[in-house]
Design an enzyme around this catalytic site. Sequence first.
Site, short mmCIF file in Angstrom:
data_model
loop_
_atom_site.label_atom_id
_atom_site.label_comp_id
_atom_site.label_asym_id
_atom_site.label_seq_id
_atom_site.Cartn_x
_atom_site.Cartn_y
_atom_site.Cartn_z
N HIS A 91 -3.79 -4.21 1.89
CA HIS A 91 -5.06 -3.49 1.86
C HIS A 91 -5.39 -2.82 3.20
CE1 HIS A 91 -8.90 -2.19 0.39
NE2 HIS A 91 -9.55 -2.83 1.35
N ASP B 244 -1.57 -2.05 -4.43
CA ASP B 244 -1.78 -0.60 -4.32
C ASP B 244 -0.46 0.16 -4.37
OD1 ASP B 244 -4.50 -0.78 -4.29
OD2 ASP B 244 -4.75 -0.38 -2.15
N HIS C 284 -4.38 -9.20 -1.21
CA HIS C 284 -4.82 -7.81 -1.00
C HIS C 284 -6.33 -7.81 -0.85
CE1 HIS C 284 -3.84 -3.45 -1.36
NE2 HIS C 284 -5.14 -3.39 -1.64
N ASP D 246 0.82 -1.22 0.00
CA ASP D 246 0.00 0.00 0.00
C ASP D 246 0.86 1.26 0.00
OD1 ASP D 246 -3.01 -0.96 0.54
OD2 ASP D 246 -1.65 -2.22 1.69
N HIS E 247 -4.36 -0.59 6.29
CA HIS E 247 -3.33 0.44 6.40
C HIS E 247 -2.68 0.51 7.78
CE1 HIS E 247 -4.31 3.11 2.68
NE2 HIS E 247 -4.35 1.82 2.40
N ASN F 15 -6.72 -2.92 -5.07
CA ASN F 15 -8.00 -2.40 -5.54
C ASN F 15 -7.88 -1.01 -6.14
OD1 ASN F 15 -7.40 -1.61 -2.77
ND2 ASN F 15 -9.38 -0.59 -2.77
N HIS F 16 -6.75 -0.32 -5.94
CA HIS F 16 -6.57 1.01 -6.52
C HIS F 16 -5.90 0.94 -7.89
CE1 HIS F 16 -7.64 3.96 -3.29
NE2 HIS F 16 -7.60 2.84 -2.57
#
Length: 739
Positions: free
Chosen positions: A240, A56, A212, A16, A242, A123-124
């Site tokens: 995923h 990410d 993730h 991330d 944080h 997912n980003h």
Amino acid sequence: MPRSEADTIRILVSTDNHVGYAERHPVRKDDSWRTFDEIMQIAKKQDVDMVLLGGDLFHENKPSRKSMYQVMRSLRKHCLGMKPCELEFLSDAAEVFEGAFPFVNYEDPDINVAIPVFSIHGNHDDPSGDGHYCSLDLLQAAGLVNYFGRVPEADNIHVKPILLQKGRTKMALYGLSNVRDERMHRTFRDNKVRFYRPNQQKNDWFNLLALHQNHYAHTRTSYVAENMLPDFMDLVIWGHEHECLIDPVRNPETGFHVMQPGSSVATSLVPGEAVPKHVAILNITGRKFEVDKIPLKTVRPFVTREIVLASDKRFKGLDKQNNRHEITKRLMVIVNEMIEEANAEWRAVHAEDDDMDEDMEPPLPLVRLKVDYTAPDGARYEVENPHRFSNRFTGKVANHNDVVRFHCNTKGKKNVATAPGVREDIAEILESADTIKVDNLVQEFFAQQSLKILPQAPFSDAVNQFVSKDDKHAVEMFVIESLSTQVKELLQLDDDKIVDLDAHIQDFRQVMEKSFDAGQHKQAQRTKRFKRKPDGWDSDLDGHWINQPQALEDIPAEVEPKGNDRPTKRVPTSGVTFSDEDEDMDMDNQPVPIRAAPKRGAAAKTTAAAKKAAPGKKAAPAKKAAPAKKAAPAKKAPARGRKKKTPFVDSDEEEEEDYPEDDDEEEEEADEEEEDVIMEDDEEDPPAPPPKPKATSRVASTRASARATPVRATPARATQARLRLRRPPKPGLLARRLG
């Protein structure tokens, strides 16, 4: 096994990174890429064998050029070099890597990779759009990242490991990129996730999984539970989430350890982001591992706090009218204390830096103060506008627009979702009542008016890609693909068998709906790839390898495993299927279906325009020039010769049909321009040579091109039918035309 450097695999683990987050913010615009660059510096300084990223990498699905540049710059600066990589790659690269270069980058003879980087998508930065590409595909094509863990079908997932060895230590690296949590939960529940294991000495391998997904149950099905994962794993890297929980925690039910590295940049001002950020150096020796934590020093300091005015002694006696000024004054004191606390934490982290200047000022911190100003019965707290209050700290904090967050529990208002006696499923619906999802809006729209031609489920997915991933062409490509597919299906029907055209359209639409629900509806995949360059190939003497016909090979179609053909040892209750059979890791012996060459339609017919065209190029008639202007040069028409073979076959190009030009329209244009024609050439054009027979199958065409020696075609001679010359006419000719 005793630990030694020759038998220890050292991995830097990070997740991330969110490069590009707040890149338009005047203060925080460079935070994300600076921290990512620090992580790559740590990898080089610690002399690790590889870097593992847990998704990410970018904050946006389509990262900006600045973000892409900074990531490529850091990877090239710190991960390329002359240091040899000691990891031995034992897998079949074609099974774990996809794309035009199906091999690990440090075995590419054209690139000197010192520290290979392996990454899954989150997912980003997930794939979307035409071709189903993502930002990691670009980094892989540039030779900077090894992108693995792809999920072509979300309802039928096959996870195959990357097998690496250093000395006597063997590691099986599994990757599971992000899938929408509800769908991933359903896939695990339906036993549609299959993990493959090495078929030899499987007890000697250290099994490492990077995924993730949501780690905690935000709702009933929007997460992946740890007991869903296979119990033969030794360590799970969880992306995923944080919050930095870098210390591995053992799951007593499954037996493996879970590490949650967290994000390297704060993307939300919540308590979980305030935990000090770290990366981990994972040392694997045999089946044992150790973790060394390294704090990140370029992270902007962040302090958060929550107070309740009714119970805080500093605000005692202020629950009365006209108390706004005094409350604001005391809240400002608390915020200033938080700023000093953040600066002190930053100095403590950098206290051991030898190159740190004593006069160096800490960066502007992130501060978030949550204030509950709910007053007792009959009392009232008056608070200032949060935006105006936050702007008082401009120049002191980085988030000068949202320092404080006021909230109040209105009298008489109860939280229905948390009230006793409320069923869990009803509470879940009430908690998510304020969340508007694109899928729900599309379903409500189609409930009122149904579609006749376009399938509903893919349409909903295209709208979701347009809104969530900013894919501006998602809906357009969906409409074009759906209509073209239905037109081709209808053209294949016999005229005498068509009784009800609407019924055929309805049936085919239902077929597309079922195909999408089953996860079989995928984007167009690449059908060709480059072979690895031979060891003895000399580009200076033999030419560039990618320009050779034998450099291309067909990508074999993946054969779907059938449930009854491959019995497994056992069916676990965790929702995961894995296999130890030898044939599971050897997919090369499966038959590859041969696709017939697509019909060219009208292009196969000989037309009048094709007879006029030369084998190479065709000269188009010049445009009509406007008066008092210089004549524009003739526009070059598209060539009518054989199309040059490209490394990849695009589905749109396969179905494209060549239609002959309308000679009648050219004659009408010539009649309209008769007044501008000074001289005409009445010489008849030579007849075109007969067309060459086309290959009946793609395989035959590919083999023929591989055997043939590339010869540069000579330019064809084309006769111009009409010459529009702009030289002054001869007096005699002009007199005869006027007479």
